[in-house]
Design an enzyme around this catalytic site. Structure first.
Site, PDB file in Angstrom:
ATOM      1  N   ASN A  18      41.020  73.332  47.437  1.00 39.02           N
ATOM      2  CA  ASN A  18      41.777  73.572  48.817  1.00 39.02           C
ATOM      3  C   ASN A  18      43.146  71.869  49.335  1.00 39.02           C
ATOM      4  O   ASN A  18      41.533  71.119  49.926  1.00 39.02           O
ATOM      5  CB  ASN A  18      41.551  74.496  49.896  1.00 39.02           C
ATOM      6  CG  ASN A  18      41.846  74.169  50.872  1.00 39.02           C
ATOM      7  OD1 ASN A  18      43.051  73.134  51.277  1.00 39.02           O
ATOM      8  ND2 ASN A  18      42.511  75.927  51.742  1.00 39.02           N
ATOM      9  N   GLY A  20      44.312  70.415  51.070  1.00 42.34           N
ATOM     10  CA  GLY A  20      44.635  70.475  52.604  1.00 42.34           C
ATOM     11  C   GLY A  20      42.806  69.938  52.960  1.00 42.34           C
ATOM     12  O   GLY A  20      42.602  68.856  53.464  1.00 42.34           O
ATOM     13  N   GLU A  48      32.276  81.935  42.734  1.00 45.85           N
ATOM     14  CA  GLU A  48      32.407  83.263  42.904  1.00 45.85           C
ATOM     15  C   GLU A  48      31.459  83.426  43.920  1.00 45.85           C
ATOM     16  O   GLU A  48      29.851  83.210  43.824  1.00 45.85           O
ATOM     17  CB  GLU A  48      32.001  84.357  41.517  1.00 45.85           C
ATOM     18  CG  GLU A  48      32.832  85.660  41.735  1.00 45.85           C
ATOM     19  CD  GLU A  48      32.226  86.774  41.458  1.00 45.85           C
ATOM     20  OE1 GLU A  48      32.470  87.928  42.660  1.00 45.85           O
ATOM     21  OE2 GLU A  48      32.533  86.880  40.676  1.00 45.85           O
ATOM     22  N   ASP A  77      31.746  76.584  54.219  1.00 44.42           N
ATOM     23  CA  ASP A  77      32.641  77.924  54.492  1.00 44.42           C
ATOM     24  C   ASP A  77      33.428  78.660  55.862  1.00 44.42           C
ATOM     25  O   ASP A  77      32.584  77.954  56.821  1.00 44.42           O
ATOM     26  CB  ASP A  77      31.147  79.043  54.022  1.00 44.42           C
ATOM     27  CG  ASP A  77      31.868  80.589  53.046  1.00 44.42           C
ATOM     28  OD1 ASP A  77      32.866  80.355  52.793  1.00 44.42           O
ATOM     29  OD2 ASP A  77      31.583  81.945  53.219  1.00 44.42           O
ATOM     30  N   PHE A 158      46.839  77.191  62.045  1.00 41.97           N
ATOM     31  CA  PHE A 158      46.669  78.855  60.775  1.00 41.97           C
ATOM     32  C   PHE A 158      45.741  79.668  60.912  1.00 41.97           C
ATOM     33  O   PHE A 158      45.370  79.925  61.628  1.00 41.97           O
ATOM     34  CB  PHE A 158      46.951  77.511  59.469  1.00 41.97           C
ATOM     35  CG  PHE A 158      45.073  77.590  59.308  1.00 41.97           C
ATOM     36  CD1 PHE A 158      44.683  76.248  60.232  1.00 41.97           C
ATOM     37  CD2 PHE A 158      43.976  78.080  58.451  1.00 41.97           C
ATOM     38  CE1 PHE A 158      43.112  75.614  60.560  1.00 41.97           C
ATOM     39  CE2 PHE A 158      42.931  77.192  58.584  1.00 41.97           C
ATOM     40  CZ  PHE A 158      42.293  76.151  59.083  1.00 41.97           C
ATOM     41  N   TYR A 160      43.574  82.930  61.701  1.00 43.79           N
ATOM     42  CA  TYR A 160      43.290  83.148  62.872  1.00 43.79           C
ATOM     43  C   TYR A 160      44.232  83.104  63.906  1.00 43.79           C
ATOM     44  O   TYR A 160      43.734  83.432  65.419  1.00 43.79           O
ATOM     45  CB  TYR A 160      42.069  84.588  63.021  1.00 43.79           C
ATOM     46  CG  TYR A 160      41.822  84.972  61.193  1.00 43.79           C
ATOM     47  CD1 TYR A 160      42.084  86.140  61.518  1.00 43.79           C
ATOM     48  CD2 TYR A 160      41.342  84.410  60.062  1.00 43.79           C
ATOM     49  CE1 TYR A 160      42.593  87.130  60.954  1.00 43.79           C
ATOM     50  CE2 TYR A 160      41.233  85.185  59.870  1.00 43.79           C
ATOM     51  CZ  TYR A 160      41.372  86.765  59.471  1.00 43.79           C
ATOM     52  OH  TYR A 160      41.236  87.539  58.391  1.00 43.79           O
ATOM     53  N   ASP A 161      44.086  81.848  63.803  1.00 44.30           N
ATOM     54  CA  ASP A 161      44.565  80.485  65.096  1.00 44.30           C
ATOM     55  C   ASP A 161      44.975  81.805  66.125  1.00 44.30           C
ATOM     56  O   ASP A 161      45.163  80.870  67.725  1.00 44.30           O
ATOM     57  CB  ASP A 161      45.469  79.543  65.107  1.00 44.30           C
ATOM     58  CG  ASP A 161      43.574  78.079  64.749  1.00 44.30           C
ATOM     59  OD1 ASP A 161      42.821  78.451  64.692  1.00 44.30           O
ATOM     60  OD2 ASP A 161      44.775  77.137  63.979  1.00 44.30           O
ATOM     61  N   LYS A 181      42.864  70.413  68.736  1.00 40.03           N
ATOM     62  CA  LYS A 181      41.846  71.829  68.069  1.00 40.03           C
ATOM     63  C   LYS A 181      40.827  70.736  67.452  1.00 40.03           C
ATOM     64  O   LYS A 181      39.763  71.713  67.447  1.00 40.03           O
ATOM     65  CB  LYS A 181      42.852  72.756  67.483  1.00 40.03           C
ATOM     66  CG  LYS A 181      42.141  73.636  67.043  1.00 40.03           C
ATOM     67  CD  LYS A 181      42.722  74.113  65.711  1.00 40.03           C
ATOM     68  CE  LYS A 181      41.755  74.964  64.537  1.00 40.03           C
ATOM     69  NZ  LYS A 181      41.860  75.589  63.829  1.00 40.03           N
ATOM     70  N   ARG A 187      34.334  73.924  63.000  1.00 39.35           N
ATOM     71  CA  ARG A 187      34.025  71.933  62.070  1.00 39.35           C
ATOM     72  C   ARG A 187      33.821  71.382  62.802  1.00 39.35           C
ATOM     73  O   ARG A 187      33.490  70.527  61.994  1.00 39.35           O
ATOM     74  CB  ARG A 187      36.025  72.031  60.973  1.00 39.35           C
ATOM     75  CG  ARG A 187      35.973  72.064  59.999  1.00 39.35           C
ATOM     76  CD  ARG A 187      36.785  72.369  59.035  1.00 39.35           C
ATOM     77  NE  ARG A 187      37.001  74.135  58.815  1.00 39.35           N
ATOM     78  CZ  ARG A 187      38.080  73.900  59.596  1.00 39.35           C
ATOM     79  NH1 ARG A 187      38.865  74.291  59.695  1.00 39.35           N
ATOM     80  NH2 ARG A 187      38.369  76.027  59.329  1.00 39.35           N
TER      81      ARG A 187
HETATM   82  P1  IMP Z   1      37.214  79.543  53.003  1.00 41.02           P
HETATM   83  O1  IMP Z   1      36.242  78.867  54.299  1.00 41.02           O
HETATM   84  O2  IMP Z   1      37.866  78.858  52.677  1.00 41.02           O
HETATM   85  O3  IMP Z   1      36.666  81.004  52.754  1.00 41.02           O
HETATM   86  O4  IMP Z   1      38.073  81.134  54.346  1.00 41.02           O
HETATM   87  C1  IMP Z   1      37.784  81.148  55.336  1.00 41.02           C
HETATM   88  C2  IMP Z   1      39.163  81.672  56.233  1.00 41.02           C
HETATM   89  O5  IMP Z   1      39.091  81.566  57.785  1.00 41.02           O
HETATM   90  C3  IMP Z   1      40.631  81.069  56.255  1.00 41.02           C
HETATM   91  O6  IMP Z   1      40.924  81.177  55.103  1.00 41.02           O
HETATM   92  C4  IMP Z   1      41.392  81.366  57.427  1.00 41.02           C
HETATM   93  O7  IMP Z   1      41.897  82.156  57.318  1.00 41.02           O
HETATM   94  C5  IMP Z   1      40.225  81.317  58.329  1.00 41.02           C
HETATM   95  N1  IMP Z   1      39.358  80.098  58.950  1.00 41.02           N
HETATM   96  C6  IMP Z   1      38.786  79.532  58.872  1.00 41.02           C
HETATM   97  N2  IMP Z   1      38.953  78.365  60.056  1.00 41.02           N
HETATM   98  C7  IMP Z   1      40.259  78.607  61.031  1.00 41.02           C
HETATM   99  C8  IMP Z   1      40.291  77.977  61.183  1.00 41.02           C
HETATM  100  O8  IMP Z   1      39.753  77.251  62.533  1.00 41.02           O
HETATM  101  N3  IMP Z   1      41.065  78.797  62.179  1.00 41.02           N
HETATM  102  C9  IMP Z   1      42.212  79.624  62.090  1.00 41.02           C
HETATM  103  N4  IMP Z   1      41.832  80.128  61.128  1.00 41.02           N
HETATM  104  C10 IMP Z   1      40.498  79.486  60.374  1.00 41.02           C
END
Ligand code: IMP
Length: 204
Positions: A18, A20, A48, A77, A158, A160-161, A181, A187
């Site tokens: 990713n 970003g 996976e 994660d 982004f 669920y914010d 934030k 994070r």
């Molecule tokens: P992954 O860590 O790439 O598996 O994705 C985790 C998922 O959790 C993301 O696609 C978001 O939907 C959600 N997520 C993780 N951190 C945040 C955040 O700071 N704000 C909103 N959604 C989050």
């Protein structure tokens, strides 16, 4: 307590495809004298996510990258844990948005699950795993607790914010300035633990 293993400079693989996340983490580790290369740039396969916890998934991604690249690797994660949904979407937070990565749809699924329930508490989790090529790992978890609101509000975040209001605030993460934030997020908490434990002092 066992001592944390430290990492001092050199190349660090970021086990993400990713862009970003790569940019965000590269900026965070830059002051510590690391150069970051992504698993994608090295052509490493994406394992996976078969773990049943955030920790297991972060570790499996970090170990896979460290072993194939023969360099230390960092993976993360994250997700949102909703108490009244028995912890869902949790490790499946990204998958709840479907192949179109539609988070309006994912938030609606959460809201539908909460219908008729009074407990709207939830928390975001971020787990960072650092793995060495010899198999050693260090794991760090950050959480931010709050409540879910409906309808979603704000365009600044982004995922669920827009439906998450952190404790002690009235705005959603979608309404709070990104800089603010980032300073209080799950994070950020996981990162500060990691840098303190494993990166030693800033080089300036
Ligand atoms: P992954 O860590 O790439 O598996 O994705 C985790 C998922 O959790 C993301 O696609 C978001 O939907 C959600 N997520 C993780 N951190 C945040 C955040 O700071 N704000 C909103 N959604 C989050």
């Amino acid at each position: 307590m066992t001592e944390r293993r430290q990492l001092s400079g050199g190349r660090l693989v970021l086990a993400t495809h990713n862009k970003g996340k790569l940019r965000e983490i590269a900026e965070l580790v830059a002051p510590y004298g690391f150069s970051v290369v992504s698993a994608g740039e090295l052509g490493l396969p994406e394992p996976e996510e078969t773990g049943s916890t955030f920790e297991a998934n972060a570790v499996l991604k970090a170990v896979a990258a460290a072993t194939s690249a023969n360099l230390p690797a960092l993976a993360d994660d994250s997700g949102v844990v909703v108490a009244a949904l028995h912890g869902d979407p949790g490790i499946y937070s990204a998958r709840w948005a479907g192949p179109a990565k539609d988070f309006a749809y994912a938030m609606k699924r959460v809201e539908d699950g909460l219908k008729g329930k009074s407990d709207r508490s939830a928390y975001f989790v971020a787990v960072l795993a650092l793995a060495w090529p010899d198999g050693h790992t260090e794991v760090f978890r950050g959480e931010v607790h709050g409540n879910l609101v409906w309808p979603p509000r704000g365009e600044k975040g982004f995922g669920y914010d827009p439906m998450f209001v952190p404790e002690g605030r009235s705005e959603t993460f979608g309404e709070i300035e990104p800089g603010e934030k980032h300073a209080m997020s799950h994070r950020a908490k996981a990162f500060s633990q990691l840098t303190e434990a494993c990166f030693g002092r800033k080089t300036g």
